[in-house]
Design an enzyme around this catalytic site. Structure first.
Site, PDB file in Angstrom:
ATOM      1  N   GLY A   1       0.804  -1.217   0.011  1.00  0.00           N
ATOM      2  CA  GLY A   1       0.119   0.121  -0.062  1.00  0.00           C
ATOM      3  C   GLY A   1       0.837   1.339   0.023  1.00  0.00           C
ATOM      4  N   ALA A   2       0.484   2.123  -0.648  1.00  0.00           N
ATOM      5  CA  ALA A   2       1.346   3.289  -1.065  1.00  0.00           C
ATOM      6  C   ALA A   2       0.503   4.513  -0.739  1.00  0.00           C
ATOM      7  CB  ALA A   2       1.998   3.254  -2.207  1.00  0.00           C
ATOM      8  N   GLY A   3      -0.709   4.676   0.061  1.00  0.00           N
ATOM      9  CA  GLY A   3      -1.239   5.774   0.374  1.00  0.00           C
ATOM     10  C   GLY A   3      -0.579   6.364   1.535  1.00  0.00           C
TER      11      GLY A   3
ATOM     12  N   GLY B   1       1.071   3.816   4.192  1.00  0.00           N
ATOM     13  CA  GLY B   1       2.152   3.162   3.554  1.00  0.00           C
ATOM     14  C   GLY B   1       3.345   3.812   3.189  1.00  0.00           C
TER      15      GLY B   1
ATOM     16  N   PHE C   1     -14.767  21.123  12.969  1.00  0.00           N
ATOM     17  CA  PHE C   1     -15.244  19.726  12.398  1.00  0.00           C
ATOM     18  C   PHE C   1     -16.257  19.228  13.392  1.00  0.00           C
ATOM     19  CE2 PHE C   1     -13.407  17.076   8.953  1.00  0.00           C
ATOM     20  CZ  PHE C   1     -13.376  17.809   7.955  1.00  0.00           C
TER      21      PHE C   1
ATOM     22  N   GLN D   1     -18.639   3.351   9.802  1.00  0.00           N
ATOM     23  CA  GLN D   1     -18.849   4.807   9.745  1.00  0.00           C
ATOM     24  C   GLN D   1     -19.767   5.137   8.609  1.00  0.00           C
ATOM     25  OE1 GLN D   1     -16.043   8.623   9.555  1.00  0.00           O
ATOM     26  NE2 GLN D   1     -17.038   8.501  11.601  1.00  0.00           N
TER      27      GLN D   1
ATOM     28  N   HIS E   1     -20.924   8.383   6.302  1.00  0.00           N
ATOM     29  CA  HIS E   1     -20.982   9.815   6.459  1.00  0.00           C
ATOM     30  C   HIS E   1     -22.034  10.369   6.107  1.00  0.00           C
ATOM     31  CE1 HIS E   1     -19.354  13.947   5.681  1.00  0.00           C
ATOM     32  NE2 HIS E   1     -18.121  13.608   6.053  1.00  0.00           N
TER      33      HIS E   1
ATOM     34  N   LEU F   1     -18.231  12.259  -1.891  1.00  0.00           N
ATOM     35  CA  LEU F   1     -18.422  12.700  -0.555  1.00  0.00           C
ATOM     36  C   LEU F   1     -18.403  14.456  -0.549  1.00  0.00           C
ATOM     37  CD1 LEU F   1     -17.859  12.510   2.663  1.00  0.00           C
ATOM     38  CD2 LEU F   1     -15.648  13.051   2.138  1.00  0.00           C
TER      39      LEU F   1
ATOM     40  N   THR G   1     -17.625  17.108   1.816  1.00  0.00           N
ATOM     41  CA  THR G   1     -16.999  17.158   3.185  1.00  0.00           C
ATOM     42  C   THR G   1     -17.427  17.818   4.263  1.00  0.00           C
ATOM     43  OG1 THR G   1     -14.789  18.116   4.163  1.00  0.00           O
ATOM     44  CG2 THR G   1     -15.849  19.200   2.331  1.00  0.00           C
ATOM     45  N   GLU G   2     -17.280  17.231   5.510  1.00  0.00           N
ATOM     46  CA  GLU G   2     -17.771  17.875   6.762  1.00  0.00           C
ATOM     47  C   GLU G   2     -17.412  19.352   6.982  1.00  0.00           C
ATOM     48  OE1 GLU G   2     -17.906  15.133   9.980  1.00  0.00           O
ATOM     49  OE2 GLU G   2     -16.719  16.198  11.136  1.00  0.00           O
TER      50      GLU G   2
ATOM     51  N   ARG H   1     -20.515  12.229  13.512  1.00  0.00           N
ATOM     52  CA  ARG H   1     -20.828  11.645  12.282  1.00  0.00           C
ATOM     53  C   ARG H   1     -22.014  10.646  12.472  1.00  0.00           C
ATOM     54  NH1 ARG H   1     -15.390  11.243   8.579  1.00  0.00           N
ATOM     55  NH2 ARG H   1     -15.377  13.591   8.349  1.00  0.00           N
TER      56      ARG H   1
ATOM     57  N   HIS I   1     -18.424   5.441   4.841  1.00  0.00           N
ATOM     58  CA  HIS I   1     -17.154   6.249   4.532  1.00  0.00           C
ATOM     59  C   HIS I   1     -15.805   5.880   5.051  1.00  0.00           C
ATOM     60  CE1 HIS I   1     -15.032   9.798   4.053  1.00  0.00           C
ATOM     61  NE2 HIS I   1     -15.015  10.151   5.242  1.00  0.00           N
TER      62      HIS I   1
ATOM     63  N   ARG J   1     -15.254   7.351  14.667  1.00  0.00           N
ATOM     64  CA  ARG J   1     -14.197   7.962  14.375  1.00  0.00           C
ATOM     65  C   ARG J   1     -14.653   9.732  14.066  1.00  0.00           C
ATOM     66  NH1 ARG J   1     -11.570  10.570   9.474  1.00  0.00           N
ATOM     67  NH2 ARG J   1     -13.081   9.549   8.179  1.00  0.00           N
TER      68      ARG J   1
ATOM     69  N   LEU K   1      -6.575  11.100   8.631  1.00  0.00           N
ATOM     70  CA  LEU K   1      -5.378  11.443   7.956  1.00  0.00           C
ATOM     71  C   LEU K   1      -4.257  11.462   8.884  1.00  0.00           C
ATOM     72  CD1 LEU K   1      -6.381  14.397   5.547  1.00  0.00           C
ATOM     73  CD2 LEU K   1      -5.716  12.083   4.750  1.00  0.00           C
TER      74      LEU K   1
HETATM   75  C1  LIG Z   1     -13.780  10.759  -0.122  1.00  0.00           C
HETATM   76  C2  LIG Z   1     -12.784  10.722   1.034  1.00  0.00           C
HETATM   77  C3  LIG Z   1     -12.392  11.815   1.928  1.00  0.00           C
HETATM   78  C4  LIG Z   1     -11.926  11.856   3.226  1.00  0.00           C
HETATM   79  N1  LIG Z   1     -11.432  12.931   3.788  1.00  0.00           N
HETATM   80  C5  LIG Z   1     -10.782  12.869   5.036  1.00  0.00           C
HETATM   81  C6  LIG Z   1     -10.306  14.026   5.674  1.00  0.00           C
HETATM   82  O1  LIG Z   1     -10.801  15.220   5.354  1.00  0.00           O
HETATM   83  N2  LIG Z   1      -9.985  13.972   6.927  1.00  0.00           N
HETATM   84  C7  LIG Z   1      -9.461  12.589   7.415  1.00  0.00           C
HETATM   85  O2  LIG Z   1      -8.849  12.531   8.365  1.00  0.00           O
HETATM   86  N3  LIG Z   1      -9.794  11.636   6.649  1.00  0.00           N
HETATM   87  C8  LIG Z   1     -10.423  11.580   5.375  1.00  0.00           C
HETATM   88  N4  LIG Z   1     -10.872  10.460   5.092  1.00  0.00           N
HETATM   89  C9  LIG Z   1     -10.367   9.159   5.249  1.00  0.00           C
HETATM   90  C10 LIG Z   1      -8.701   9.307   5.145  1.00  0.00           C
HETATM   91  O3  LIG Z   1      -8.609   9.807   3.888  1.00  0.00           O
HETATM   92  C11 LIG Z   1      -8.318   7.618   4.733  1.00  0.00           C
HETATM   93  O4  LIG Z   1      -8.816   6.898   6.143  1.00  0.00           O
HETATM   94  C12 LIG Z   1      -6.841   7.459   4.768  1.00  0.00           C
HETATM   95  O5  LIG Z   1      -6.243   8.212   3.870  1.00  0.00           O
HETATM   96  C13 LIG Z   1      -6.502   5.951   4.249  1.00  0.00           C
HETATM   97  O6  LIG Z   1      -5.143   6.227   4.081  1.00  0.00           O
HETATM   98  P1  LIG Z   1      -4.255   4.452   3.951  1.00  0.00           P
HETATM   99  O7  LIG Z   1      -2.865   5.012   3.590  1.00  0.00           O
HETATM  100  O8  LIG Z   1      -4.803   3.993   5.160  1.00  0.00           O
HETATM  101  O9  LIG Z   1      -4.945   4.190   2.661  1.00  0.00           O
HETATM  102  P2  LIG Z   1      -5.013   4.620   1.227  1.00  0.00           P
HETATM  103  O10 LIG Z   1      -4.612   5.935   0.705  1.00  0.00           O
HETATM  104  O11 LIG Z   1      -6.659   4.152   0.569  1.00  0.00           O
HETATM  105  O12 LIG Z   1      -3.849   3.693   0.419  1.00  0.00           O
HETATM  106  C14 LIG Z   1      -4.198   2.407   0.089  1.00  0.00           C
HETATM  107  C15 LIG Z   1      -3.074   1.547  -0.706  1.00  0.00           C
HETATM  108  O13 LIG Z   1      -3.013   0.360  -0.777  1.00  0.00           O
HETATM  109  C16 LIG Z   1      -2.812  -0.143  -1.989  1.00  0.00           C
HETATM  110  N5  LIG Z   1      -3.488  -1.395  -2.076  1.00  0.00           N
HETATM  111  C17 LIG Z   1      -4.805  -1.861  -1.499  1.00  0.00           C
HETATM  112  N6  LIG Z   1      -4.981  -3.069  -1.834  1.00  0.00           N
HETATM  113  C18 LIG Z   1      -3.967  -3.561  -2.146  1.00  0.00           C
HETATM  114  C19 LIG Z   1      -3.493  -4.947  -2.982  1.00  0.00           C
HETATM  115  N7  LIG Z   1      -4.373  -5.856  -2.899  1.00  0.00           N
HETATM  116  N8  LIG Z   1      -2.223  -5.051  -3.348  1.00  0.00           N
HETATM  117  C20 LIG Z   1      -1.516  -3.962  -3.258  1.00  0.00           C
HETATM  118  N9  LIG Z   1      -1.711  -2.789  -2.826  1.00  0.00           N
HETATM  119  C21 LIG Z   1      -3.105  -2.515  -2.493  1.00  0.00           C
HETATM  120  C22 LIG Z   1      -3.321   0.789  -2.651  1.00  0.00           C
HETATM  121  O14 LIG Z   1      -2.793   0.887  -3.959  1.00  0.00           O
HETATM  122  C23 LIG Z   1      -3.017   2.247  -2.165  1.00  0.00           C
HETATM  123  O15 LIG Z   1      -1.739   2.655  -2.392  1.00  0.00           O
HETATM  124  C24 LIG Z   1     -11.569  10.382   3.641  1.00  0.00           C
HETATM  125  C25 LIG Z   1     -11.944   9.395   2.984  1.00  0.00           C
HETATM  126  C26 LIG Z   1     -12.349   9.566   1.842  1.00  0.00           C
HETATM  127  C27 LIG Z   1     -12.824   8.144   0.969  1.00  0.00           C
END
Ligand SMILES: Cc1cc2nc3c(=O)[nH]c(=O)nc-3n(C[C@H](O)[C@H](O)[C@H](O)COP(=O)(O)OP(=O)(O)OC[C@H]3O[C@@H](n4cnc5c(N)ncnc54)[C@H](O)[C@@H]3O)c2cc1C
Length: 560
Positions: free
Chosen positions: A10-12, A15, A113, A226, A228, A238, A240-241, A272, A340, A375, A381
């Site tokens: 995962g590269a969010g 990750g 918020f 959750q 939203h 979405l 946003t809040e 929420r 959400h 949450r 984030l």
């Molecule tokens: C529309 C929206 C708005 C939001 N706004 C807010 C906000 O304003 N403030 C806040 O605090 N939170 C917010 N959230 C929640 C927050 O953004 C997320 O909980 C958080 O960004 C998740 O980050 P992460 O790094 O865990 O996952 P992600 O950013 O989803 O990254 C997941 C990674 O895993 C990889 N992956 C998944 N499955 C596999 C697999 N099988 N094999 C290889 N790679 C895989 C993907 O490629 C991706 O790179 C929001 C969520 C959404 C959906």
């Protein structure tokens, strides 16, 4: 066969932050990701990130708000650690180059918020996630680690009491691959696509959580889902809040600001779960609007004025204009709650360690737990960065003293054989039909309000879909970007998780945070002040329970 000290899946934000920490600890690091890192769902985050900075706010208030928001199910020791790290984390991201919005005096701008006692959500207009993700990606630097881009995790290999590596599908090359690892960090993000109505991207299919479950990991508090309150009708994009934080109102079909009945002190800025229940109740009791996409209420921004709406909520304006054909400067926005966020996930300690040695998790796929039963907006984030870093540090330390992993060529076959079977079948079930069926069941029986009859019916229907999945067929025989195969893999993962959600929700005979049982409307601390743990058993999820961590805050009734 490839081999690395630490493999991050995962590269969010979670990750990337884990990878940065492991790189800085001097380990050989790889990232496996099914999407390009900058397309991760973190980039869709709009409203902002919480940190108590400035003289008027305090870390203690942030802790208290988070504990209360969690309906006292969050572990208070973890929450205290989390909130103390918030300020330094946001400042670090600012130093990494995140361009946050500023107040007139140049200090970090903050918006109110839901559920927060103070305006403490720091933001970059309404694209905070993207601003953070881009800054972190530049900081990480592609030359310091190996990137397996557009590779899908299929299975974790756990043997001799520890993680040995993983099996993945290279989407571009079309081959199944093995990567040996001394430590693995799961950072695979959300699982919202289990539901039909969700704000989550199509990629949010809970793969890492399902892989951990299959590998003997404990899943924690999965029944807490959750919703939203304000997703755009029809598309569930979405809103946003931050829109309510900037002063937006919710109104029913009679033009009443109905939140005064549900949260007399803070109205639209209650947490929420409270606002989602209020909207659903208004619609169920006939006070909402009706249309071809079901009941809904209005979110009004018109009174805020064109300048404020267009500068603070730029993306919201674009979404409304492009996807709903309405202009929020002059017209109300039709909204209804949508799935959400998953409060539950792979159970970890505050350093990301799971019960499987060598396996770590962080971000939305993990459950530390700081969000408990609900949450607060802006805390997720922050969670990705705080606990992403912790997990990266801990995985690097584990890898530094771990023996060489023993991954064998023969480990590929057990993971891949069922998939080859799906492709070899002459007839069988279509994965996307099963996915849609699962989404309908979860929507209908396991939504904002739950009860015993619905949960039992939902479980019965879901298990029938799981049985049909035993006969799943992948028609597409191509190797490169076989999305039919990927659809089947993801659907299998989500069916596992959906079952855990329902079984946990059925067992928990109380209402707490986002888990609202109409047949048990009260919170029951005597019986249910505990985390649900689910482990995979031969007959489905086996539940056990674990104590909640307490420090300073006594449970009280939650009023907003
Ligand atoms: C529309 C929206 C708005 C939001 N706004 C807010 C906000 O304003 N403030 C806040 O605090 N939170 C917010 N959230 C929640 C927050 O953004 C997320 O909980 C958080 O960004 C998740 O980050 P992460 O790094 O865990 O996952 P992600 O950013 O989803 O990254 C997941 C990674 O895993 C990889 N992956 C998944 N499955 C596999 C697999 N099988 N094999 C290889 N790679 C895989 C993907 O490629 C991706 O790179 C929001 C969520 C959404 C959906």
């Amino acid at each position: 066969m490839q081999q690395h000290d630490v493999v991050v899946v995962g590269a969010g934000l979670a990750g990337q932050r884990a990878a940065l920490a492991a790189v800085e600890a001097g380990r050989d690091v790889a990232i496996v990701t099914k999407l390009h890192p900058l397309r991760s769902h973190s980039g869709a985050a709009q409203g902002g990130i919480n940190a108590a900075v400035g003289a008027e706010d305090s870390v203690d208030t942030h802790i208290y708000d988070t504990v209360k928001g969690s309906d006292y199910l969050g572990d208070q020791d973890a929450i205290e650690f989390f909130c103390r790290e918030a300020g330094p984390t946001v400042v670090e991201m600012e130093h990494f180059g995140t361009i946050f919005s500023r107040g007139p005096d140049g200090s970090l701008a903050r918006r109110p918020f839901g559920g927060a006692g103070f305006p403490r959500t720091i933001y970059a207009a309404d694209r905070t996630g993207l601003a953070l993700l881009q800054a972190l990606w530049e900081r990480l630097g592609t030359e310091r680690f190996t990137l397996y881009d557009e590779w899908d995790l299929i299975d974790l290999v756990v043997r001799d009491g520890r993680v040995q590596g993983l099996v993945a599908l290279d989407r571009k090359g079309g081959e199944f691959q093995e990567i040996a690892a001394k430590a693995i960090v799961l950072a695979t993000g959300p699982a919202g696509r289990i539901y039909g109505r969700t704000t989550n991207a199509h990629s949010c299919t809970g793969d890492g959580v399902a892989a951990a479950y299959s590998a003997g990991g404990y899943l924690k508090d999965m029944e807490f889902v959750q919703f939203h309150p304000t997703a755009l009708l029809e598309t569930s994009i979405l809103i946003t809040e931050g829109a309510r934080g900037e002063g937006g109102y919710l109104k029913n079909a009679s033009g009443d600001r109905f939140m005064s009945q549900y949260a007399p002190h803070v109205l639209e800025l209650a947490s929420r779960d409270v606002v989602s229940r209020a909207i659903v109740t208004e619609v169920l009791e006939g006070r909402g609007f009706t249309g071809p996409y079901g009941g809904y209420v209005h979110l009004e921004l018109m009174h805020l004025g064109k300048e404020k709406v267009e500068s603070r909520l730029q993306e919201i304006c674009d979404f409304c204009r492009n996807f709903a054909g309405i202009d929020p400067v002059t017209e109300p926005i039709p909204v209804y709650p949508a799935q959400h966020y998953m409060m539950g996930g792979v159970g970890t300690d505050i350093h990301g360690a799971t019960n499987v040695p060598g396996l770590f998790a962080a971000g939305e796929c993990a459950c530390v737990s700081i969000h408990g039963a609900n949450r607060l907006g802006g805390n997720s984030l922050l969670e990705t960065l705080v606990f992403g870093k912790e997990a990266g540090v801990a995985a690097a330390a584990f890898a530094a003293s771990a023996a060489k992993p023993a991954l064998h060529e023969s480990d590929l076959e057990p993971a891949v054989a069922p998939l080859r079977g799906w492709m070899a079948r002459g007839e069988g079930e279509d994965p996307s039909t099963l996915r849609t069926e699962m989404q309908r069941i979860m929507e209908r029986y396991v939504g904002v309000y739950r009860n015993e009859g619905d949960l039992l019916e939902g479980l019965k229907q879901l298990r029938a879909v799981r049985e049909r999945f035993d006969r799943v067929r992948v028609v597409d025989q191509s190797k490169v970007f076989n999305m039919n195969l990927i659809d089947a893999i993801e659907t299998g993962h989500m069916l596992d998780l959906a079952e855990v959600i329902i079984v946990g929700a059925y067992a928990r005979t109380e209402s707490r945070g986002a888990h609202s049982r109409t047949d048990y409307p009260k919170r029951d601390d005597a019986k249910w002040m505990k985390h649900t743990l689910a482990k995979r058993g031969p007959e489905g999820p086996q539940l056990s329970y674990a104590a909640v961590g307490f420090t300073r805050w006594e449970p009280k009734e939650r009023v907003y």
